[in-house]
Design a protein around this motif. Structure first.
Motif, PDB file in Angstrom:
ATOM      1  N   ASN A   1      -7.845  -0.940  -1.258  1.00  0.00           N
ATOM      2  CA  ASN A   1      -7.320  -1.180  -2.914  1.00  0.00           C
ATOM      3  C   ASN A   1      -8.062  -1.604  -3.668  1.00  0.00           C
ATOM      4  O   ASN A   1      -8.227  -3.722  -3.034  1.00  0.00           O
ATOM      5  N   ALA A  36      -4.357   5.103  -5.360  1.00  0.00           N
ATOM      6  CA  ALA A  36      -6.007   4.544  -4.834  1.00  0.00           C
ATOM      7  C   ALA A  36      -5.991   2.713  -5.831  1.00  0.00           C
ATOM      8  O   ALA A  36      -6.810   2.356  -6.241  1.00  0.00           O
ATOM      9  N   PRO A  85       0.824  -1.323   0.001  1.00  0.00           N
ATOM     10  CA  PRO A  85       0.010   0.319   0.317  1.00  0.00           C
ATOM     11  C   PRO A  85       1.196   0.963   0.222  1.00  0.00           C
ATOM     12  O   PRO A  85       2.089   1.385   0.504  1.00  0.00           O
ATOM     13  N   THR A 107      -4.314  -0.318  -8.013  1.00  0.00           N
ATOM     14  CA  THR A 107      -4.441  -1.766  -8.226  1.00  0.00           C
ATOM     15  C   THR A 107      -3.623  -2.077  -6.875  1.00  0.00           C
ATOM     16  O   THR A 107      -1.590  -1.740  -6.764  1.00  0.00           O
ATOM     17  N   LEU A 108      -3.731  -3.131  -6.038  1.00  0.00           N
ATOM     18  CA  LEU A 108      -2.623  -3.538  -5.114  1.00  0.00           C
ATOM     19  C   LEU A 108      -2.358  -5.405  -5.258  1.00  0.00           C
ATOM     20  O   LEU A 108      -3.451  -5.907  -5.001  1.00  0.00           O
TER      21      LEU A 108
END
Length: 540
Positions: A274, A248, A243, A250-251
């Motif tokens: 996310n 915001a 993170p 993609t994780l």
């Protein structure tokens, strides 16, 4: 350290590598070096302890020591380079001080990446020859085997190599984003690891001949002003595996399902808020239904499965995932390097909605040259992955500065898992610049997303790159026509009248770049944002 041996010249690099070899000033080879690699394919660090140099000979002596593996690897080596009647004769002698198990011990020759496409004659130990070539497309398997000698032509010189002390073969190191082809000792088809007794000695020799043939100049424009070109296609979306505050996108979360703590890992990822790119890692298809069930109310953007030991989406695992996943978008490919994707194209599931592969610039070499030059090779892998995907979107990543795990270990406890013996690698602004350059390299038609790896090393520097890249996600891509200085990469979006760009400089000197009549000064190992017509748009 620069050196001269007769008509040959080059540099002695860390660990005793003879690098950037030239003959009468004409480039011939990328490097000649001796290596010792333990049972998990990790290179035992080599130290130069003494140097003796004259105009006709160079003698290096040193040690190799690696306490990080299951075996303790200690030994001594010498590398003797001499002018042998106009030829460069290099002998490598390594003696083990302790018993250990090795996968490789001996000489390797690195060929220049611009040899791609050149015809190559291969001499075999039985006296026969084969005509082939250095591949243009990145070759999944060895383009030359059973090698006793090689001959090819470069601009201004015919080159010939003679090998002794073992049988050699050639591989395409661009699979791992190395800017080279490599001729190495001991064919991979032979069993490994091999026990080495204390006191055992390995002696390898390579003789390099070069015959001048005329001009060594290849046509090509020098760096100069570049022009923008609208592509009509969007830049990729960005992601990260850790993170990043204010980001915001993609994780990516990788879940090793034989680790009892994987539900906690997933919970922490979900708490970040996310959208998730989830990769399940296991060799047991029976573990997949419970893992998929844990995702039922998560924001899953993509879901994939990879073998812990083979690193690819095997047919058995894919069938189990497909049966459990419902309508989740499923992706397949490699969690390791482009290598594994390139070698298993026939196994890609036809119903996968996207193709994935990871990358790191430091699989074989941690030197600065490799770190910088890997970016251009990363673009080659991205383009070839698009061709492999055959119309499906490609998702590149994680692209991490250091390896996230050992993909080739023979020790089960190390294979496919985080390796604490891997160093932290470079840090600070150069990592930020490298990540921006890598994102630019992957921004080709067909690549839908790029995940930058921040969890293993250089976390804050990678996070800064992600924040710089965020405003460009999905915007219309601009390409440059022209030649940029070596080590400079540009990512741009917008139109000819209104746009913005990030200029990354991986060189150790500042560069002045003319971008369509707009001068930009970029500091060494730095990134310079610029725009025209209006301020850059806000994050997307």
């Amino acid at each position: 350290m620069p050196f001269t041996v007769g008509r040959w010249a080059g540099e002695v690099r860390r660990g005793g590598s003879l690098s950037h070899l030239t003959h009468d000033g004409v480039p011939v080879l990328r490097a000649v070096r001796g290596v010792v690699r333990d049972r998990d394919w990790r290179t035992a660090p080599a130290t130069v302890t003494s140097t003796s140099a004259t105009s006709g000979a160079l003698l290096l002596a040193g040690t190799f020591d690696d306490d990080g593996g299951e075996d303790v690897v200690h030994g001594d080596w010498t590398l003797d380079a001499r002018d042998d009647d106009g030829r460069l004769a290099v002998e490598f002698r390594a003696t083990a001080r302790t018993a250990f198990r090795r996968n490789r011990c001996g000489l390797v020759v690195l060929h220049r990446p611009d040899d791609a496409g050149r015809p190559l004659t291969v001499r075999h130990p039985d006296g026969t020859t084969t005509s082939t070539g250095f591949p243009v497309e990145i070759a999944p398997h060895q383009p030359a085997r059973d090698v006793a000698g090689l001959a090819w032509s470069r601009p201004g010189v015919d080159v010939d190599l003679e090998f002794s002390g073992d049988v050699f073969e050639v591989e395409d190191q661009r699979n791992w984003t190395d800017a080279s082809f490599k001729t190495y000792s001991t064919p991979l088809e032979r069993p490994f690891p091999v026990p080495v007794a204390a006191g055992a000695t390995v002696v390898h020799r390579v003789v390099v001949s070069a015959r001048p043939t005329g001009s060594s100049r290849e046509p090509g424009p020098p760096p100069g002003p570049v022009r923008w070109r609208e592509t009509g296609t969007p830049l990729p979306r960005w992601g990260t595996d850790r993170p990043v505050e204010g980001f915001a996108g993609t994780l990516l979360v990788e879940l090793l399902l034989d680790d009892p703590a994987w539900p906690d890992h997933l919970a922490r990822a979900r708490a970040a808020g996310n959208p998730l790119d989830v990769r399940l890692v296991t060799d047991d298809p029976d573990l997949l239904p419970d893992a998929v069930a844990a995702l039922w109310d998560a924001r899953v953007e993509r879901l994939g499965v990879h073998s812990l030991t083979r690193h690819v989406s095997t047919r058995v695992l894919w069938a189990a995932l497909s049966a459990a996943a419902g309508d989740l978008p499923l992706v397949a490919g490699s969690r390791a390097h482009f290598t594994e994707l390139n070698r298993t194209v026939a196994q890609l599931p036809p119903d996968a909605t996207g193709v994935v592969f990871g990358s790191t610039p430091q699989m074989h070499d941690t030197g600065r040259d490799q770190f910088v030059e890997a970016v251009d090779v990363l673009r080659l892998t991205a383009r070839q992955a698009v061709r492999i995907a055959a119309g499906r979107p490609v998702h590149v990543g994680p692209v991490s500065v250091v390896p996230r795990f050992n993909a080739v270990a023979t020790t089960p406890a190390r294979l496919g898992r985080g390796d604490p013996s891997v160093g932290s690698g470079p840090s600070g602004p150069v990592v930020t610049a490298w990540c921006v350059a890598a994102a630019a390299a992957c921004s080709v038609d067909g690549v839908a997303s790029v995940v930058l790896g921040a969890s293993r090393a250089g976390g804050e520097a990678v996070a800064e790159a992600v924040r710089l890249l965020a405003p460009f996600a999905g915007r219309p891509r601009l390409d440059t026509d022209g030649v940029l200085p070596q080590g400079v990469h540009v990512l741009a979006a917008g139109t000819l009248d209104r746009g913005s760009a990030l200029v990354a400089n991986l060189a150790e000197v500042a560069h002045h770049v003319d971008l369509g009549g707009r001068p930009v000064d970029v500091p060494p190992a730095g990134v310079r944002p610029c725009g025209w017509g209006a301020a850059p748009e806000g994050p997307r």
